[in-house]
Design a protein around this motif. Structure first.
Motif, PDB file in Angstrom:
ATOM      1  N   ILE A 179     -28.250 -47.025   5.797  1.00 34.29           N
ATOM      2  CA  ILE A 179     -27.674 -48.284   6.284  1.00 34.29           C
ATOM      3  C   ILE A 179     -27.848 -49.373   5.232  1.00 34.29           C
ATOM      4  CG2 ILE A 179     -27.961 -50.158   7.970  1.00 34.29           C
ATOM      5  CD1 ILE A 179     -28.615 -47.906  10.035  1.00 34.29           C
ATOM      6  N   GLY A 180     -29.042 -49.484   4.668  1.00 35.69           N
ATOM      7  CA  GLY A 180     -29.290 -50.468   3.617  1.00 35.69           C
ATOM      8  C   GLY A 180     -28.424 -50.230   2.397  1.00 35.69           C
ATOM      9  N   LEU A 181     -28.294 -48.969   1.997  1.00 36.42           N
ATOM     10  CA  LEU A 181     -27.456 -48.628   0.848  1.00 36.42           C
ATOM     11  C   LEU A 181     -25.997 -48.995   1.092  1.00 36.42           C
ATOM     12  CD1 LEU A 181     -27.174 -47.288  -1.951  1.00 36.42           C
ATOM     13  CD2 LEU A 181     -26.870 -45.103  -0.738  1.00 36.42           C
ATOM     14  N   SER A 182     -25.504 -48.717   2.297  1.00 35.45           N
ATOM     15  CA  SER A 182     -24.104 -49.056   2.591  1.00 35.45           C
ATOM     16  C   SER A 182     -23.896 -50.563   2.593  1.00 35.45           C
ATOM     17  CB  SER A 182     -23.653 -48.442   3.920  1.00 35.45           C
ATOM     18  OG  SER A 182     -24.301 -49.056   5.007  1.00 35.45           O
ATOM     19  N   GLY A 215     -17.969 -57.866  -2.031  1.00 35.27           N
ATOM     20  CA  GLY A 215     -18.609 -59.166  -1.836  1.00 35.27           C
ATOM     21  C   GLY A 215     -18.681 -59.611  -0.396  1.00 35.27           C
ATOM     22  N   ARG A 216     -18.778 -58.656   0.532  1.00 40.97           N
ATOM     23  CA  ARG A 216     -18.819 -58.978   1.963  1.00 40.97           C
ATOM     24  C   ARG A 216     -20.087 -58.453   2.605  1.00 40.97           C
ATOM     25  NH1 ARG A 216     -14.439 -62.084   3.730  1.00 40.97           N
ATOM     26  NH2 ARG A 216     -12.854 -61.850   2.141  1.00 40.97           N
ATOM     27  N   ILE A 217     -20.501 -59.132   3.658  1.00 41.14           N
ATOM     28  CA  ILE A 217     -21.663 -58.715   4.439  1.00 41.14           C
ATOM     29  C   ILE A 217     -21.238 -57.648   5.433  1.00 41.14           C
ATOM     30  CG2 ILE A 217     -23.268 -59.514   6.217  1.00 41.14           C
ATOM     31  CD1 ILE A 217     -23.775 -61.917   4.562  1.00 41.14           C
ATOM     32  N   ALA A 218     -22.067 -56.650   5.606  1.00 43.53           N
ATOM     33  CA  ALA A 218     -21.752 -55.519   6.492  1.00 43.53           C
ATOM     34  C   ALA A 218     -22.053 -55.861   7.947  1.00 43.53           C
ATOM     35  CB  ALA A 218     -22.525 -54.276   6.051  1.00 43.53           C
ATOM     36  N   GLY A 219     -21.378 -56.856   8.476  1.00 44.49           N
ATOM     37  CA  GLY A 219     -21.458 -57.193   9.893  1.00 44.49           C
ATOM     38  C   GLY A 219     -20.322 -56.489  10.612  1.00 44.49           C
ATOM     39  N   ILE A 220     -20.646 -55.523  11.432  1.00 43.01           N
ATOM     40  CA  ILE A 220     -19.622 -54.663  12.020  1.00 43.01           C
ATOM     41  C   ILE A 220     -18.669 -55.451  12.915  1.00 43.01           C
ATOM     42  CG2 ILE A 220     -19.196 -52.581  13.398  1.00 43.01           C
ATOM     43  CD1 ILE A 220     -20.612 -52.205  10.609  1.00 43.01           C
ATOM     44  N   LEU A 234     -17.789 -45.028   9.102  1.00 40.05           N
ATOM     45  CA  LEU A 234     -18.779 -45.014  10.190  1.00 40.05           C
ATOM     46  C   LEU A 234     -18.514 -43.867  11.153  1.00 40.05           C
ATOM     47  CD1 LEU A 234     -19.084 -48.787  11.190  1.00 40.05           C
ATOM     48  CD2 LEU A 234     -20.763 -47.403   9.960  1.00 40.05           C
ATOM     49  N   LEU A 235     -17.250 -43.701  11.527  1.00 40.64           N
ATOM     50  CA  LEU A 235     -16.896 -42.646  12.479  1.00 40.64           C
ATOM     51  C   LEU A 235     -17.087 -41.254  11.878  1.00 40.64           C
ATOM     52  CD1 LEU A 235     -13.679 -44.255  14.004  1.00 40.64           C
ATOM     53  CD2 LEU A 235     -15.962 -44.118  15.030  1.00 40.64           C
ATOM     54  N   VAL A 236     -16.627 -41.071  10.652  1.00 40.84           N
ATOM     55  CA  VAL A 236     -16.762 -39.770   9.988  1.00 40.84           C
ATOM     56  C   VAL A 236     -18.230 -39.438   9.754  1.00 40.84           C
ATOM     57  CG1 VAL A 236     -16.291 -38.496   7.843  1.00 40.84           C
ATOM     58  CG2 VAL A 236     -14.467 -39.804   8.952  1.00 40.84           C
ATOM     59  N   GLY A 237     -19.000 -40.424   9.324  1.00 41.59           N
ATOM     60  CA  GLY A 237     -20.435 -40.205   9.109  1.00 41.59           C
ATOM     61  C   GLY A 237     -21.151 -39.803  10.385  1.00 41.59           C
ATOM     62  N   ALA A 238     -20.838 -40.480  11.481  1.00 45.12           N
ATOM     63  CA  ALA A 238     -21.458 -40.134  12.765  1.00 45.12           C
ATOM     64  C   ALA A 238     -21.044 -38.733  13.214  1.00 45.12           C
ATOM     65  CB  ALA A 238     -21.073 -41.165  13.819  1.00 45.12           C
ATOM     66  N   PHE A 239     -19.774 -38.418  13.028  1.00 52.02           N
ATOM     67  CA  PHE A 239     -19.283 -37.091  13.397  1.00 52.02           C
ATOM     68  C   PHE A 239     -19.970 -36.002  12.588  1.00 52.02           C
ATOM     69  CE2 PHE A 239     -16.365 -33.558  12.535  1.00 52.02           C
ATOM     70  CZ  PHE A 239     -16.216 -33.052  13.820  1.00 52.02           C
ATOM     71  N   LEU A 240     -20.070 -36.208  11.277  1.00 52.85           N
ATOM     72  CA  LEU A 240     -20.711 -35.205  10.420  1.00 52.85           C
ATOM     73  C   LEU A 240     -22.199 -35.057  10.749  1.00 52.85           C
ATOM     74  CD1 LEU A 240     -19.038 -35.958   6.964  1.00 52.85           C
ATOM     75  CD2 LEU A 240     -18.611 -34.008   8.497  1.00 52.85           C
ATOM     76  N   GLY A 289     -22.206 -63.233  15.179  1.00 53.89           N
ATOM     77  CA  GLY A 289     -22.396 -61.976  14.473  1.00 53.89           C
ATOM     78  C   GLY A 289     -23.173 -60.985  15.311  1.00 53.89           C
ATOM     79  N   CYS A 290     -23.350 -59.811  14.763  1.00 56.17           N
ATOM     80  CA  CYS A 290     -24.003 -58.722  15.493  1.00 56.17           C
ATOM     81  C   CYS A 290     -25.312 -58.324  14.808  1.00 56.17           C
ATOM     82  CB  CYS A 290     -23.050 -57.531  15.576  1.00 56.17           C
ATOM     83  SG  CYS A 290     -22.514 -56.941  13.963  1.00 56.17           S
ATOM     84  N   THR A 291     -25.929 -57.286  15.318  1.00 56.83           N
ATOM     85  CA  THR A 291     -27.214 -56.854  14.771  1.00 56.83           C
ATOM     86  C   THR A 291     -27.107 -56.376  13.340  1.00 56.83           C
ATOM     87  OG1 THR A 291     -26.857 -54.695  15.786  1.00 56.83           O
ATOM     88  CG2 THR A 291     -28.246 -56.234  16.976  1.00 56.83           C
ATOM     89  N   SER A 292     -25.966 -55.808  12.960  1.00 56.12           N
ATOM     90  CA  SER A 292     -25.841 -55.358  11.566  1.00 56.12           C
ATOM     91  C   SER A 292     -25.710 -56.542  10.623  1.00 56.12           C
ATOM     92  CB  SER A 292     -24.661 -54.399  11.405  1.00 56.12           C
ATOM     93  OG  SER A 292     -23.463 -54.996  11.858  1.00 56.12           O
ATOM     94  N   GLY A 293     -24.917 -57.517  10.992  1.00 55.83           N
ATOM     95  CA  GLY A 293     -24.751 -58.693  10.134  1.00 55.83           C
ATOM     96  C   GLY A 293     -25.994 -59.546  10.056  1.00 55.83           C
ATOM     97  N   HIS A 294     -26.564 -59.849  11.218  1.00 52.08           N
ATOM     98  CA  HIS A 294     -27.765 -60.684  11.247  1.00 52.08           C
ATOM     99  C   HIS A 294     -29.029 -59.876  10.944  1.00 52.08           C
ATOM    100  CE1 HIS A 294     -26.095 -64.474  12.499  1.00 52.08           C
ATOM    101  NE2 HIS A 294     -25.538 -63.960  13.573  1.00 52.08           N
ATOM    102  N   GLY A 295     -29.210 -58.761  11.680  1.00 54.62           N
ATOM    103  CA  GLY A 295     -30.455 -58.009  11.587  1.00 54.62           C
ATOM    104  C   GLY A 295     -30.660 -57.267  10.288  1.00 54.62           C
ATOM    105  N   VAL A 296     -29.607 -56.695   9.729  1.00 56.39           N
ATOM    106  CA  VAL A 296     -29.743 -55.939   8.488  1.00 56.39           C
ATOM    107  C   VAL A 296     -29.522 -56.849   7.286  1.00 56.39           C
ATOM    108  CG1 VAL A 296     -28.823 -54.029   7.115  1.00 56.39           C
ATOM    109  CG2 VAL A 296     -29.074 -53.760   9.574  1.00 56.39           C
ATOM    110  N   CYS A 297     -28.378 -57.507   7.269  1.00 57.02           N
ATOM    111  CA  CYS A 297     -28.013 -58.288   6.076  1.00 57.02           C
ATOM    112  C   CYS A 297     -28.632 -59.685   6.067  1.00 57.02           C
ATOM    113  CB  CYS A 297     -26.490 -58.386   5.977  1.00 57.02           C
ATOM    114  SG  CYS A 297     -25.702 -56.769   5.827  1.00 57.02           S
TER     115      CYS A 297
END
Length: 145
Positions: free
Chosen positions: A18-21, A30-35, A60-66, A102-110
């Motif tokens: 998640i951090g790497l992505s 140049g964008r924040i990964a806020g889903i 995201l969908l393909v990664g979850a599926f795999l 924003g959501c948990t990915s935008g605020h919590g991760v980034c």
């Protein structure tokens, strides 16, 4: 009561990915990964803005599926909530995301990793809301037990 096994190895790998992505998205476009923002932009933007957003969401969908395919993780997943409860929960999450900017990915991760005060507060509110929600649902209403 439902139990969940904590698996530190997979948690570390998942967190690192998640951090790497998030870093790769910031580096490449140049964008924040806020889903929530990525989804909104995919619905309402055009051109290159829409393209990278759709590719990110597809990833995201393909990664979850795999992950599910190779680990068998989703074979035994059963929802413990009723369909109306899931609909209400989804609507509340959507409203909360708009209210919180924003959501948990935008605020919590980034945001937290950038020491954003707004994101620190938003993440604390997300966590507190989650704790209160689980307590009320499990211990006061008996849902999901």
């Amino acid at each position: 009561m439902m139990e969940t096994a904590f698996t530190p190895f997979t948690a570390i790998i998942g967190g690192a990915l998640i951090g790497l992505s998030a870093v790769m998205l910031m580096w490449s476009v140049g964008r924040i990964a806020g889903i929530s923002g990525i989804v909104a932009g995919a619905m309402f933007e055009g051109g290159n803005e829409r393209s990278w957003r759709l590719v990110f969401l597809l990833g995201l969908l393909v990664g979850a599926f795999l992950a599910a395919l190779f680990t068998g993780a989703l074979i035994d997943v059963k929802s413990v909530a009723s369909t109306p409860m899931l609909i209400v929960a989804g609507l509340l999450v959507g409203v909360g995301t708009r209210m919180g900017g924003g959501c948990t990915s935008g605020h919590g991760v980034c945001g937290v990793s950038r020491f954003s005060q707004r994101s620190l507060v938003a993440t604390a509110v997300f966590m507190a809301s989650g704790i209160v929600t689980v307590f009320v649902l499990r211990h006061l209403l008996g849902e999901g037990v």
